[in-house]
Structures are given as C-alpha cells and as structure tokens.
Scaffold this motif. Structure first.
Motif: not given
Length: 378
Positions: A216-236
């Motif tokens: 009671f009376g002690n508020e906490n943050f939930i884990p809001s998160r930013m994720r950024l990503g990039a990738g490349f597929d080498f199709i041999m």
C-alpha cells in the motif's frame, strides 16, 4: 523452510532489478522480461527482427502479418533456478491466425511458477502451502501497411502474486496491464552476385502501462521496454540460408537519482517519483552521470541462424549488458528440427559474467505446429 523460501523470493526479485553499482532501475513483474522462446534464446535472445514464428506475440506482434502459415500454435517450457531447487519453471502457449494476405491476430499466455512451498513454524507445525506465481495473457493484431512493412498492437494482462500469506506479509498480488506497439519490415529477396539476400528490421515498445503496487502506498513501474533490431538473410541457394540479427534494448523506466541523505534533495539526476508516461520520456535523459550512463542502460545482442532446407537449424548468439547496469553476459547455442508441420527447438545458455544467471546450464524447449494454408509473402 521459511528462510529458504524468503531467500528464493529475494533472488527471484533481485535478479531483475538492473544492478548498477550505485543506482538500480527496479521494476516489478519480472516474467515480462524473461524470454522462454527456445528459438530466440538460442540466438542471444534476439527476436524483434527475426522471421515470424509462434512467439511473435511476445517479441513483435507486427511479424504475425508475415507468418507463412494460416495457423501457428506453439508451446514452450523453461526450468528456473534448476541448480538450486526443483519445481520452478516458466511455461506458456501461443496461437497465431493469419486472417488474409494483409492481417493476422494472435494470443499468448505465459505462467511463472515459483513452486509449491510448504511452511512450518518453530514447533514444526504446518502453516500450509503457498504457490507464488506470475501470469500474463495477451491478445494482438497485425496489419500490413504495405507489401514490406507491418505494424502490430498487443494488450497484455499482468498478474503477479509472490506474497506468502501464511507469514502475514504486507505484500499483496498486483493486477495490471500493458500495451505493445510494434513494427516489422521484410524486404523482397534481391540478388547480390553469388547469393541472394533480404533485409529484416523491427521495433517494439512493449509493456507500456500504469504503475502497480505490491504494498500500500508504494507504486512501482512495470518493465516498459524499447527493442530495436535489424538483420540480413544470406540465401546461398535453395537449401542453405544464414541469417544474422542485431538487437538493442532499453528499459523505459527512470533512473533513480543521487539524493542527499540528510535533506532528501536530488543532487544529481532527476526525481523518479513521476507517472508512467512521464517516466518513459524521462528515461532517455535522467541518468545522474549523463550521456555515458544513458548508453550503459542499452543492452545489445547478436544472433546467427543457419537453415538447411528450412528443416534443420543451428543457432548461436551473444548477449551483453553493462557491468554497471546488471552485468548479464552470456553465449547461447541452439538447434531446431522441422518435420512437415511439426517444429521443435532447443537452446542452452553459457554464462560469461561474474553474476549468477538463473538460466545457466539450462535447456529451454519450444514446440510449434504450422497448420492450414501456406502464404507466400512476395
């Protein structure tokens, strides 16, 4: 038994408080940060920019619009702290339905069991049993805005109950919600001379939601998160593909300031007693040590996946977190097999940090089924 129970719960909570040497970014509902997807786990926990699979609702809902099967159903299981105690695990299931060429919906449920705990008093009389746990349930929708780009949204219910009622603690269960907003890009296949290739990219702002309270009376943050990503597929060729993916992430939670112990005034940084919306924006510029500390709050990971005829996969990855902000550092290995519509994935984590990892030397399992019509993205 009581002391052991409290120790386990303390470890459970403290592992997910990002440990700075002098400042700790703490959040609740740690299940939201645990990756139980074996495919992603085998690649250093990258997932926001990989190809769509059964765990897209967790990593990036926008990927569902590029799912190659009409229906995908998945299940996963991850033992927790198996080197210390039995019976702790994370399990879950998910479903994706690609409605048509441009849209899809999905659902996901995840459960974190801290085991069945028997309590006794000093006279060895039973005080009953407790089953602390966490639960998340999510629904999501994805829509292609073009042939190559989609966006997704997810709504997630969160429940965390780690209280020990028999001990009459002030901790109560929390109920909350969070929203994900995500995007995904998949380029058309292009010839690069000796091989073909395609680019992947994605982002996900996850668990955006109001603060919650265990006491009671002690508020906490939930884990809001930013994720950024990039990738490349080498199709041999028609049989061999190598995919490389890079991902970075940051908690969208304010950094605690340096406070004068006598006056209570903020010496450096910014007051972190703010609302969750303000906290998201403040998190990009409130570190007491300035820009250098802000950069330390970004984690990064690199993952690789080799596919043979889309039936056999080998994976490897590395995850890195600053020594001053948690010091989680580890290599991962993984593999996967596909037989018609059935997929099985495994992963293994090797810790390279001085900080113990609850998933160290642990095998994670995922099963999935691809059903219904097949979609060609291009």
């Amino acid at each position: 038994m009581r002391n052991k129970t409290i120790a386990i719960l303390a470890l459970f909570i403290s592992f997910f408080e990002v440990q700075a040497q002098s400042r700790t970014i703490s959040t609740v509902a740690p299940l939201l940060l645990i990756n139980s997807d074996a495919r992603s786990a085998g690649m250093g926990d990258v997932g926001v920019a990989t190809s769509s699979d059964a765990s897209a609702v967790y990593h990036n809902s926008a990927k569902m619009a590029f799912n190659t099967s009409e229906y995908t159903v998945g299940f996963n299981y991850t033992p927790w702290l198996q080197n210390l105690v039995d019976g702790l695990f994370i399990g879950g299931g998910s479903m994706i339905n690609r409605i048509n060429e441009r849209s899809a919906w999905g659902a996901n449920i995840r459960f974190f069991s801290l085991g069945k705990i028997e309590l006794f008093d000093e006279q060895a009389a039973s005080l009953g049993t407790e089953n602390p746990s966490e639960l998340t349930v999510a629904g999501s929708y994805a829509l292609k805005l073009s042939d190559y780009f989609s966006m997704g949204v997810a709504l997630r219910y969160i429940r965390s109950d780690i209280s020990i009622k028999s001990l009459d603690t002030p901790i109560s269960a929390i109920n909350g919600f969070g929203v994900d907003i995500s995007g995904y890009y998949l380029s058309p296949e292009k010839n690069y001379g000796s091989f073909n290739g395609r680019v992947r990219a994605g982002f996900n702002f996850s668990n955006l939601g109001p603060k919650v309270s265990y006491t009671f009376g002690n508020e906490n943050f939930i884990p809001s998160r930013m994720r950024l990503g990039a990738g490349f597929d080498f199709i041999m060729d028609d049989y061999n593909t190598i995919g490389l993916t890079f991902e970075t992430s940051k908690l969208l939670v304010p950094t605690p300031p340096i406070i004068d112990k006598e006056t209570g005034e903020v010496i450096s940084g910014k007051d972190n007693n703010v609302g969750w919306v303000e906290g998201i924006f403040q998190s990009f510029g409130d570190a007491p040590d300035g820009f250098s500390e802000e950069m330390e709050e970004f984690t990064w990971a690199l993952g690789a996946e080799y596919l043979y005829n889309k039936d056999f996969a080998l994976r490897a990855g590395y995850f890195h977190e600053s020594e001053n902000k948690g010091n989680r550092q580890y290599f991962t290995l993984g593999g996967g097999l596909k037989a018609k519509s059935f997929n099985i994935d495994l992963s293994y984590l090797m810790n390279t940090s001085d900080v113990n990892n609850p998933l160290e030397k642990t095998l994670r399992f995922s099963l999935s089924f691809d059903l219904g019509d097949i979609y060609e993205n291009f």
